[in-house]
Enzyme design. Structure first.
Site, PDB file in Angstrom:
ATOM      1  N   ASP A  61      39.359  39.366  44.863  1.00  0.00           N
ATOM      2  CA  ASP A  61      40.440  38.692  45.578  1.00  0.00           C
ATOM      3  C   ASP A  61      41.088  39.609  46.603  1.00  0.00           C
ATOM      4  O   ASP A  61      41.478  39.156  47.679  1.00  0.00           O
ATOM      5  CB  ASP A  61      41.498  38.188  44.589  1.00  0.00           C
ATOM      6  CG  ASP A  61      41.067  36.884  43.965  1.00  0.00           C
ATOM      7  OD1 ASP A  61      40.661  35.984  44.727  1.00  0.00           O
ATOM      8  OD2 ASP A  61      41.095  36.762  42.738  1.00  0.00           O
ATOM      9  N   HIS A  95      33.354  32.146  41.968  1.00  0.00           N
ATOM     10  CA  HIS A  95      33.302  32.238  40.514  1.00  0.00           C
ATOM     11  C   HIS A  95      31.985  31.741  39.923  1.00  0.00           C
ATOM     12  O   HIS A  95      31.545  32.241  38.894  1.00  0.00           O
ATOM     13  CB  HIS A  95      34.518  31.543  39.892  1.00  0.00           C
ATOM     14  CG  HIS A  95      35.744  32.394  39.987  1.00  0.00           C
ATOM     15  ND1 HIS A  95      36.818  32.060  40.769  1.00  0.00           N
ATOM     16  CD2 HIS A  95      36.035  33.604  39.455  1.00  0.00           C
ATOM     17  CE1 HIS A  95      37.728  33.012  40.683  1.00  0.00           C
ATOM     18  NE2 HIS A  95      37.281  33.952  39.896  1.00  0.00           N
ATOM     19  N   GLU A 120      45.372  42.517  43.124  1.00  0.00           N
ATOM     20  CA  GLU A 120      44.388  41.744  43.879  1.00  0.00           C
ATOM     21  C   GLU A 120      45.024  41.008  45.046  1.00  0.00           C
ATOM     22  O   GLU A 120      44.352  40.299  45.789  1.00  0.00           O
ATOM     23  CB  GLU A 120      43.625  40.789  42.957  1.00  0.00           C
ATOM     24  CG  GLU A 120      44.495  39.942  42.039  1.00  0.00           C
ATOM     25  CD  GLU A 120      43.673  39.104  41.059  1.00  0.00           C
ATOM     26  OE1 GLU A 120      42.459  39.006  41.200  1.00  0.00           O
ATOM     27  OE2 GLU A 120      44.287  38.523  40.150  1.00  0.00           O
ATOM     28  N   CYS A 164      38.058  45.913  38.254  1.00  0.00           N
ATOM     29  CA  CYS A 164      37.283  44.933  37.493  1.00  0.00           C
ATOM     30  C   CYS A 164      36.614  43.930  38.421  1.00  0.00           C
ATOM     31  O   CYS A 164      35.912  43.046  37.985  1.00  0.00           O
ATOM     32  CB  CYS A 164      38.162  44.220  36.473  1.00  0.00           C
ATOM     33  SG  CYS A 164      39.551  43.375  37.230  1.00  0.00           S
TER      34      CYS A 164
END
Ligand code: PEP
Ligand code: MG
Length: 592
Positions: free
Chosen positions: A467, A200, A443, A514
């Site tokens: 993920d 992240h 995900e 995404c």
């Protein structure tokens, strides 16, 4: 610059390209929490005062922990609050306290150094014992250690650093909240020992358009504050003390890079439509509200992923419904009727909220994360956020999406809470949009496999490839040691993505991506060929992806899928895609 480059030897280090762009400048070490302890020998006259400082630091830590116990019990639940009770107990441990005082008195060590040593010994002895439970307790020790040392040093937020001049930040590891808190306008680039392309912190670096290289492993041992470096976020290279020749070479690269980007600017007002007329929704991912301006300028069709975790990462209080409503409302309004997908909070994993401490876990990415925090006492946090989002829906085109869905009952649960919120608003006469589209993030592999069933419960699917890759391949997305195994081009991943798109279409729902895979130009044609309806990309990559979409036809993309799907290894796939894309997009290839 000349001096630097001639005095020391140039060193070229390969890491993982995390955020595109080229930066040059001096390095500043971003204060890591513990290494900043400096050992001093105390004068006799200082000893009593040092013991007193230590005792006060312990008392303050206990008081703070008590507040955390209460806050956590209220917001998450008693069970979660217990972890801080364990931390409190550690501070009562006479062995720890007495041993520290002994080192201050007898060895004349400063309090933070003495405490650090005691805790590290304790930590090592726990880590060497077999068993996950005790290993997890070592994480508690680290937490307590940081807390008390911060108190001794009288520094509540040691990781917030002011930069005097623009610099490249080096950190062993930046947490997402570090990236949020850092002074952005002075940061030329980020270099990190830890992390992978989709950790992240890397995603946040991309969203604030700061070139970054992560996963440099032990580079911290080679660097010094003030060293001049070149950081190439496209190829993942960091060059320490570059020669003049290298500097010139990178200046050229930098200007070529800029030129191509300038050429793409004319695409801003044009649709993401293939040559044979298929319209693709091309939206942007955002991490912070102030990116909306950039999204509008970038020519995106809207926001395909608004990660809302920043609300929980920056402040020590939980965001209220009113605060969230005002944030969402202003973003939604400023998008002027373009759609925005607001993802409910995906805390846990590597995103630790500031206001509440989640219990340490042996495998945080497999633990209480995303939707898994919405049940039990966590429902209040979830409901508060949903209320704010639903209220904001009265001001524009809001869509809602839920993270980490792994089975049908979870999406049903989220829909149920959403319906409850809407019912309450109807009764109270609070305005909102009745037909808010709801999506499930795909995900988790279990959700990918039953995407046909999940898509019966919602209006769209958005594949979270960041993920999905880590869970499908069992490769931690933030672990630099196995970054080579984190493979978007792995045939299993590509087949999963293709399957999810087909399964969604069978039920008449649209499917987007995404995750960062949507921003990878090498894979764009493949995804068009698979029938992907929506790409939600980092704003830095948007125009490049649009240019590719506009230059291709669906039929040729379908041919590529047929070819690629027969390959058995990621290497074959990458080699093939590189060849195709290089032939097709020679003029843009520097950006690939
Ligand atoms: C993903 O997993 O692909 C995703 C978009 O969510 P995040 O990166 O925030 O986990
Ligand atoms: Mg995700």
């Amino acid at each position: 610059m000349d001096n630097l480059s001639t005095q020391k030897e140039e060193q070229v280090l390969q890491g993982v390209a995390a955020s595109p762009g080229i930066a040059m400048g001096p390095v500043v070490f971003f204060g890591s929490e513990l290494v900043t302890v400096e050992q001093r020998t105390l004068a006799d006259s200082e000893i009593n005062r040092e013991v007193e400082t230590f005792c006060k630091a312990i008392e303050k830590a206990k008081t703070d922990l008590q507040k955390l116990v209460e806050k956590t019990a209220l917001s998450i639940g008693r069970e979660s609050a217990k972890i801080f009770e364990v931390h409190q107990l550690l501070l009562e441990d006479v062995l720890i306290v007495d041993e520290t005082v002994k080192r201050i008195r007898e060895e004349k060590k400063n309090a933070d150094q003495a405490f650090l040593e005691v805790m590290e010994n304790f930590e090592v002895s726990l880590e060497s014992i077999e068993g996950e439970y005790l290993k997890a307790r070592a994480a508690d020790i680290r937490d307590v250690k940081r807390r008390v040392i911060r108190n001794i040093q009288g520094n509540a937020h040691p990781r917030q650093k002011k930069l005097k001049e623009p610099a490249i930040i080096f950190a062993k590891e930046l947490t997402p909240s570090d990236t949020v808190n850092i002074e952005r306008n002075k940061v030329l680039g980020f270099a990190m020992d830890f992390g992978g392309r989709t950790s992240h912190a890397a995603i946040m670096a991309r969203s604030i358009k700061v070139p970054s290289v992560v996963g440099l492993k032990k580079i911290g041992q080679l660097l010094h504050t003030g060293d001049f470096v070149i950081l190439d976020g496209n190829s993942g290279v960091l060059i320490i003390n570059p020669t003049l020749k290298t500097i010139d070479e990178y200046k050229r690269k930098f200007s070529d890079y800029r030129n191509i980007q300038n050429k793409l600017k004319h695409l801003k007002g044009l649709p993401a439509r293939t040559r044979d007329g298929k319209d693709i929704e091309l939206s942007a991912n955002i991490e912070f509200p102030d990116e909306v301006k950039a999204v509008k300028e970038s020519g995106a069709d809207g926001v395909g992923l608004f990660r809302t975790e920043y609300l929980y990462l920056t402040k020590s209080e939980l965001p209220t419904e009113e605060e969230q409503f005002n944030e969402y409302k202003s973003i939604v309004k400023s998008l002027n009727d373009q759609p925005i997908i607001i993802r409910t909070f995906d805390l846990g994993g590597d995103k630790a909220p500031k206001a509440i401490s989640l219990p340490p876990e042996a495998n945080p990415f497999l633990g209480a994360r995303g939707i898994r925090l919405y049940r039990d006492e966590g429902i209040n946090l979830f409901k508060t956020q949903l209320r704010a989002i639903v209220r904001a829906s009265a001001y524009g085109k809001v869509r809602i999406m839920f993270p980490m869905i792994s089975c049908v009952s979870e999406i049903r649960y989220c829909q149920q809470v959403l319906n409850d919120v809407k019912d309450e608003f109807r009764k109270q006469g609070i305005p909102f949009a009745e037909d808010i589209p709801v999506g499930a993030m795909i995900e988790v592999p279990s959700a990918a496999v039953i995407a046909d069933i999940i898509s019966q419960e919602c209006d769209f699917l958005s594949i979270g490839t960041n993920d999905l890759i880590q869970y499908a391949l069992a490769v931690d997305r933030g672990n630099e040691h196995i970054a080579y195994l984190y493979q978007p081009y792995n045939p299993s991943v590509l087949r999963l993505v293709k399957d999810v798109i087909q399964k969604g279409h069978k039920n008449g729902v649209w499917v987007g991506i995404c995750g960062e895979m949507a921003s990878d130009p090498l894979i764009t044609m493949l995804l068009i060929g698979m029938g992907l309806d929506e790409f939600s990309v980092s704003p830095v990559s948007l125009l490049l992806i649009k240019e590719i979409i506009r230059r291709v036809e669906c039929a040729e993309c379908i041919n590529i899928v047929e070819e690629v799907i027969s390959f058995g290894t990621p290497d074959e796939i990458v080699k093939y895609l590189r060849k195709v894309m290089k032939n097709r997009f020679q003029d843009l290839y520097l950006l690939f």
